[in-house]
Design an enzyme around this catalytic site. Structure first.
Site, PDB file in Angstrom:
ATOM      1  N   GLU A   1      -6.306  26.915 -16.295  1.00  0.00           N
ATOM      2  CA  GLU A   1      -7.777  26.855 -16.201  1.00  0.00           C
ATOM      3  C   GLU A   1      -8.131  25.704 -15.277  1.00  0.00           C
ATOM      4  OE1 GLU A   1     -10.376  26.859 -19.829  1.00  0.00           O
ATOM      5  OE2 GLU A   1     -11.715  25.738 -18.484  1.00  0.00           O
TER       6      GLU A   1
ATOM      7  N   HIS B   1      -9.803  24.469 -11.724  1.00  0.00           N
ATOM      8  CA  HIS B   1     -10.906  24.986 -10.910  1.00  0.00           C
ATOM      9  C   HIS B   1     -10.978  24.393  -9.514  1.00  0.00           C
ATOM     10  CE1 HIS B   1     -12.311  26.839 -14.565  1.00  0.00           C
ATOM     11  NE2 HIS B   1     -12.411  25.671 -15.163  1.00  0.00           N
TER      12      HIS B   1
ATOM     13  N   HIS C   1     -14.590  32.443 -19.452  1.00  0.00           N
ATOM     14  CA  HIS C   1     -14.833  31.006 -19.297  1.00  0.00           C
ATOM     15  C   HIS C   1     -16.306  30.708 -19.553  1.00  0.00           C
ATOM     16  CE1 HIS C   1     -15.472  27.218 -17.102  1.00  0.00           C
ATOM     17  NE2 HIS C   1     -14.190  26.987 -17.337  1.00  0.00           N
TER      18      HIS C   1
ATOM     19  N   ASP D   1      -8.069  22.057 -17.379  1.00  0.00           N
ATOM     20  CA  ASP D   1      -9.486  22.158 -17.003  1.00  0.00           C
ATOM     21  C   ASP D   1      -9.797  21.169 -15.881  1.00  0.00           C
ATOM     22  OD1 ASP D   1     -11.999  23.238 -16.920  1.00  0.00           O
ATOM     23  OD2 ASP D   1     -12.616  22.595 -18.916  1.00  0.00           O
TER      24      ASP D   1
HETATM   25 MN    MN Z   1     -13.047  25.191 -17.166  1.00  0.00          MN
END
Ligand code: MN
Length: 319
Positions: free
Chosen positions: A12, A14, A159, A282
């Site tokens: 996850e 980004h 998400h 993340d």
């Molecule tokens: Mn995220």
């Protein structure tokens, strides 16, 4: 370095595509250190992966991606963003992989884009951020996307995004000025995405497409902690027959993104089993080092740690 001597995949993680990110004003717009990392698909990202023992990032766009655009813009920008992400992956094929941005405002085009990016680009699945212009992903109009994902045997990552405006008004606005985090990672993200996960099970999509696999971040957005109670309450008279716990544990995978809590992880392991729990950070909303330290210190068996760090991701994403 490595994490506990293991190959590590994080999924996850980004970035911002220059054209797509220009269509929204992200909450990190003023936090330049986050933005600098979102804009980077090269040296900085790889250096920070190296420093924290992350071997492979499966990279996805940041929220809300293409979910709040009109259909025409969504199709055009998703395609461009996926093309450019593919170029970045080609520059670092041993360090990067991709999750597609899907133009969900146009479900038919999303099916085409999912197939194109998986078959031509080797993308590992797709990520969808929050509601698509007010509509949850379990809606029947999105089932062709689920059917294609099941056919291609790739997961769809649900998400969070900033919650629907009607919910913001009813639930959060009194506290927004003092605590903007209530809208995002502190609560609003979690409640909306947990609801999305709940609705996926109730929709019957996993019966229609038994091979459909959904990923939830943040250790399952609270759902593993609540599984027993949800299951019990849904079996009371008046509800259609459903074994929520069984379906959730079979078709849903969770990641550790932004939730480095050992008690929460142990709860998830007990409720879902180790095979559906995957490491993620993340990045760059959360930085890599705290996750690395957490995994290094975590007192689970070496076999379970290997499954979390990459074994489960290798199986799910066929890496
Ligand atoms: Mn995220």
């Amino acid at each position: 370095m490595t994490i506990a001597g293991k190959y590590t995949i994080a999924l996850e993680e980004h970035y911002y595509d220059p054209e797509l990110a220009a269509t929204f004003d992200g909450p990190e717009g003023r936090a330049t250190e986050i933005r600098r990392r979102l804009d980077d698909l090269g040296e900085l990202r790889i250096r920070e992966m190296d420093e924290s023992g992350i071997d492979l990032q499966v990279i996805s766009h940041g929220a809300p991606s293409t979910q709040r655009l009109n259909a025409e813009s969504a199709v055009r920008l998703a395609r461009g963003a996926n093309d450019r992400l593919h170029q970045a992956v080609l520059r670092h094929p041993d360090r990067f992989a991709g999750f597609a941005a899907l133009p969900t405002p146009d479900p038919t085009a999303s099916v085409v884009e999912l197939e194109r990016t998986v078959k031509e680009y080797g993308f590992k699945g797709a990520m969808v951020h929050g509601l698509t212009n007010g509509v949850f992903f379990d809606d029947k109009r999105f089932w062709p996307i689920m059917a294609k994902a099941a056919e291609l045997d790739v997961p769809i990552y649900l998400h969070p995004a900033v919650p629907d405006q009607r919910v913001v008004e009813a639930y959060y606005k009194d506290y927004l000025a003092d605590y903007p985090g209530i809208l995002t990672a502190a609560w609003g993200f979690t409640m909306e995405t947990a609801t999305a996960g709940m609705r996926m099970v109730l929709s019957g999509a996993f019966e229609a497409y038994p091979n459909l696999k959904i990923i939830l971040g943040h250790l399952g957005e609270g759902l593993p902690f609540l599984l027993w109670r949800i299951n019990m309450a849904l079996q009371r008279p008046g509800n259609k027959p459903v074994n929520f716990q069984e379906v959730f544990s079979r078709n849903v995978y969770i990641t550790t993104s932004g939730n480095f809590s050992t008690p929460a992880l142990i709860c998830s392991m007990l409720e879902m089993g180790i095979d559906h729990i995957l490491y993620s950070v993340d990045y760059p909303f959360v930085l890599n080092p705290p996750g690395t330290k957490w995994m290094e210190d975590l007192q689970v068996s070496a076999e379970d740690k290997e499954k979390i760090l990459s074994g489960n991701a290798k199986r799910l994403l066929r890496i």
